[in-house]
Design a protein around this motif. Structure first.
Motif, short mmCIF file in Angstrom:
data_model
loop_
_atom_site.label_atom_id
_atom_site.label_comp_id
_atom_site.label_asym_id
_atom_site.label_seq_id
_atom_site.Cartn_x
_atom_site.Cartn_y
_atom_site.Cartn_z
N THR A 265 0.86 -1.18 0.00
CA THR A 265 0.00 0.00 0.00
C THR A 265 0.89 1.23 0.00
O THR A 265 2.07 1.15 0.39
N SER A 266 0.36 2.36 -0.44
CA SER A 266 1.18 3.57 -0.54
C SER A 266 0.60 4.66 0.35
O SER A 266 -0.61 4.92 0.34
N LEU A 267 1.48 5.29 1.12
CA LEU A 267 1.13 6.43 1.96
C LEU A 267 1.62 7.69 1.25
O LEU A 267 2.82 7.91 1.13
N LYS A 268 0.67 8.51 0.77
CA LYS A 268 0.99 9.69 -0.01
C LYS A 268 0.81 10.94 0.84
O LYS A 268 -0.28 11.19 1.35
N VAL A 269 1.90 11.71 1.01
CA VAL A 269 1.89 12.93 1.82
C VAL A 269 2.14 14.11 0.90
O VAL A 269 3.17 14.17 0.23
N SER A 270 1.17 15.08 0.86
CA SER A 270 1.27 16.26 0.00
C SER A 270 1.35 17.51 0.87
O SER A 270 0.56 17.66 1.82
N VAL A 271 2.27 18.40 0.52
CA VAL A 271 2.43 19.66 1.26
C VAL A 271 2.47 20.79 0.24
O VAL A 271 3.34 20.81 -0.64
N GLU A 272 1.53 21.75 0.37
CA GLU A 272 1.48 22.91 -0.51
C GLU A 272 1.99 24.12 0.27
O GLU A 272 1.42 24.48 1.30
N VAL A 273 3.06 24.75 -0.21
CA VAL A 273 3.71 25.85 0.51
C VAL A 273 4.01 26.97 -0.48
O VAL A 273 3.96 26.77 -1.70
N PRO A 274 4.34 28.18 0.03
CA PRO A 274 4.76 29.27 -0.86
C PRO A 274 6.00 28.87 -1.66
O PRO A 274 6.73 27.95 -1.30
N GLU A 275 6.25 29.63 -2.70
CA GLU A 275 7.30 29.26 -3.65
C GLU A 275 8.69 29.26 -3.03
O GLU A 275 9.55 28.48 -3.40
N ASN A 276 8.93 30.15 -2.05
CA ASN A 276 10.26 30.27 -1.46
C ASN A 276 10.46 29.40 -0.22
O ASN A 276 11.44 29.54 0.49
N VAL A 277 9.52 28.51 0.06
CA VAL A 277 9.60 27.65 1.25
C VAL A 277 9.73 26.20 0.79
O VAL A 277 9.05 25.77 -0.15
N ARG A 278 10.59 25.44 1.48
CA ARG A 278 10.78 24.02 1.14
C ARG A 278 10.53 23.17 2.38
O ARG A 278 11.24 23.30 3.38
N PRO A 279 9.54 22.28 2.35
CA PRO A 279 9.25 21.45 3.52
C PRO A 279 10.26 20.32 3.66
O PRO A 279 10.91 19.92 2.70
N VAL A 280 10.36 19.81 4.88
CA VAL A 280 11.27 18.69 5.17
C VAL A 280 10.42 17.50 5.59
O VAL A 280 9.69 17.57 6.59
N PHE A 281 10.52 16.40 4.81
CA PHE A 281 9.74 15.19 5.07
C PHE A 281 10.57 14.21 5.91
O PHE A 281 11.81 14.24 5.89
N PRO A 282 9.91 13.30 6.63
CA PRO A 282 10.65 12.27 7.37
C PRO A 282 11.41 11.36 6.40
O PRO A 282 10.93 11.06 5.31
N SER A 283 12.60 10.95 6.80
CA SER A 283 13.44 10.10 5.96
C SER A 283 13.54 8.71 6.58
O SER A 283 13.75 8.57 7.79
N PHE A 284 13.38 7.69 5.74
CA PHE A 284 13.47 6.29 6.18
C PHE A 284 14.42 5.54 5.25
O PHE A 284 14.49 5.82 4.05
N LYS A 285 15.13 4.58 5.81
CA LYS A 285 15.94 3.68 4.99
C LYS A 285 15.05 2.58 4.43
O LYS A 285 13.98 2.30 4.96
N LEU A 286 15.51 1.97 3.34
CA LEU A 286 14.74 0.89 2.74
C LEU A 286 14.66 -0.28 3.71
O LEU A 286 15.65 -0.65 4.36
N GLN A 287 13.46 -0.86 3.83
CA GLN A 287 13.14 -1.97 4.73
C GLN A 287 13.20 -1.56 6.20
O GLN A 287 13.22 -2.41 7.09
N GLN A 288 13.23 -0.26 6.44
CA GLN A 288 13.13 0.23 7.83
C GLN A 288 11.66 0.23 8.24
O GLN A 288 10.77 0.50 7.42
N GLU A 289 11.39 -0.08 9.49
CA GLU A 289 10.01 -0.15 9.96
C GLU A 289 9.49 1.25 10.27
O GLU A 289 10.09 2.02 11.02
N LEU A 290 8.35 1.58 9.63
CA LEU A 290 7.66 2.83 9.94
C LEU A 290 7.02 2.76 11.31
O LEU A 290 7.02 3.72 12.09
N THR A 291 6.48 1.59 11.59
CA THR A 291 5.95 1.23 12.90
C THR A 291 6.21 -0.26 13.05
O THR A 291 6.39 -0.95 12.03
N PRO A 292 6.32 -0.80 14.24
CA PRO A 292 6.63 -2.22 14.39
C PRO A 292 5.71 -3.11 13.55
O PRO A 292 4.49 -3.06 13.70
N GLY A 293 6.32 -3.87 12.61
CA GLY A 293 5.56 -4.78 11.75
C GLY A 293 5.30 -4.23 10.36
O GLY A 293 4.91 -4.99 9.47
#
Length: 351
Positions: free
Chosen positions: A39-67
């Motif tokens: 399944t895919s978790l899609k996170v969208s952030v709309e901000v002004p042109e001069n602002v850049r949001p920072v998303f959480p970073s995960f390694k491949l096969q890292q658990e987002l939550t246990p399991g």
């Protein structure tokens, strides 16, 4: 002091303005999957042109939550008129049956942290028809009985490899004795001027009785005698007239032979240039005179019909050695390969 307060006020107002213009949205593609499904978790952030949001970073096969594991992350950006839309998609999976809580993700915008909403992900087992499912017993290891016939190809390979090694050794010893493999040599046969002329005269004797073109016949006779004089006496008779040939031979041949040769050249010139014709007796007479001249002026020579120079023999010997080396290496490599394959086959059959 007042200036610092003004700057702080402007910074605070701009931050509040940026946050006020920020629109954050999170979507889960599906809330129910099978074990190992995605399944895919899609996170969208709309901000002004001069602002850049920072998303959480995960390694491949890292658990987002246990399991629940993160299989991959995909980022995308869409430019609008007054703002930008940043989209990050997390591909998730789970390997055990359970209902998992997907926690909220923290997005940092202009120094302020914003959270997404939570989701519930239900992971189910793959449905199995237990009424018709009949488990099968585990397969046992079947032992194949040993048979001596299975070793026959291996024995043949062994004999062939030993035979190849013996042949390689014998060829090596022969090469050490400067023998190598005997390759047929081309014989260089060299005839003496007398032998060449005599052979040509014998060929003309068969044509003497049935001569139609006398001009061609006498041309052949004079060509034979000119070649003989050139090779036997070193006189360039091929490029000389009849008179010049007679003059050049006058100091090396008796007068009687000179007269016979002079009559032959005179008659041949008359036939070739004055359309003179001779009888059958004259043809045989002049041919016998040529044969007599050749016989009387021959020089005793050591007949060596098969003559090879030392350079030719050395070249042939070197070639024989090279061919022998190549054959030895080829047979040796093939024999070693067969021997190794033989031991491998024997080991697999016996063990």
């Amino acid at each position: 002091m007042k200036r610092s307060l003004v700057l702080l006020y402007i910074l605070l107002v701009s931050t509040i303005f940026c946050v006020a213009q920020t629109n954050i949205k999170a979507e889960l593609d599906t809330t129910k999957i099978l074990i190992g499904g995605r399944t895919s978790l899609k996170v969208s952030v709309e901000v002004p042109e001069n602002v850049r949001p920072v998303f959480p970073s995960f390694k491949l096969q890292q658990e987002l939550t246990p399991g629940v594991e993160v299989l991959s992350i995909k980022c995308d950006t869409i430019n609008n008129i007054d703002n930008k839309l940043y989209i990050t998609t997390y591909i998730l999976t789970a390997w055990e049956k359970n209902t998992y809580k997907i926690p909220s993700l923290t997005i940092t915008v202009a120094g302020k942290k914003l959270n997404t909403k939570d989701f519930l992900l239900t992971v189910s087992e793959i449905p199995i028809n237990k009424k018709h499912a009949q488990p099968k017993p585990a397969d046992t290891i079947v032992e194949i009985p040993f048979a001596w016939l299975d070793l026959i190809p291996t024995f043949l390979y062994l004999i062939a490899s030993i035979f190849g090694l013996v042949i390689s050794y014998l060829l090596y010893r022969r090469m050490k004795k400067n023998k190598g493999i005997n390759i047929p040599k081309k014989k260089i046969v060299k005839l003496s001027p007398y032998e060449e002329a005599l052979k040509a005269i014998n060929d003309l004797k068969g044509e003497a009785k049935d001569v139609i073109d006398q001009k061609n016949y006498y041309t052949k006779i004079t060509t034979v005698i000119r070649l003989y004089i050139y090779k036997q006496f070193g006189i360039n008779a091929l490029e000389m007239t009849s008179g010049e040939i007679i003059e050049a031979l006058s100091c090396q041949v008796t007068t009687s032979k000179i007269d016979e040769l002079s009559n032959l050249f005179l008659t041949a010139d008359l036939v070739k240039f004055a359309k003179y014709s001779t009888s059958e007796t004259d043809k045989e007479y002049y041919l016998s005179n040529v044969a007599s001249f050749i016989e009387d002026t021959k020089i005793a020579i050591n007949e060596t019909p098969n003559i090879e120079t030392e350079q030719e023999e050395a070249r042939l010997e070197a070639r024989n050695k090279t061919i022998t080396k190549v054959i030895i290496i080829a047979i040796l490599m093939l024999s070693i390969a067969l021997l190794g394959y033989t031991f491998y086959e024997a080991f697999t059959i016996v063990i």
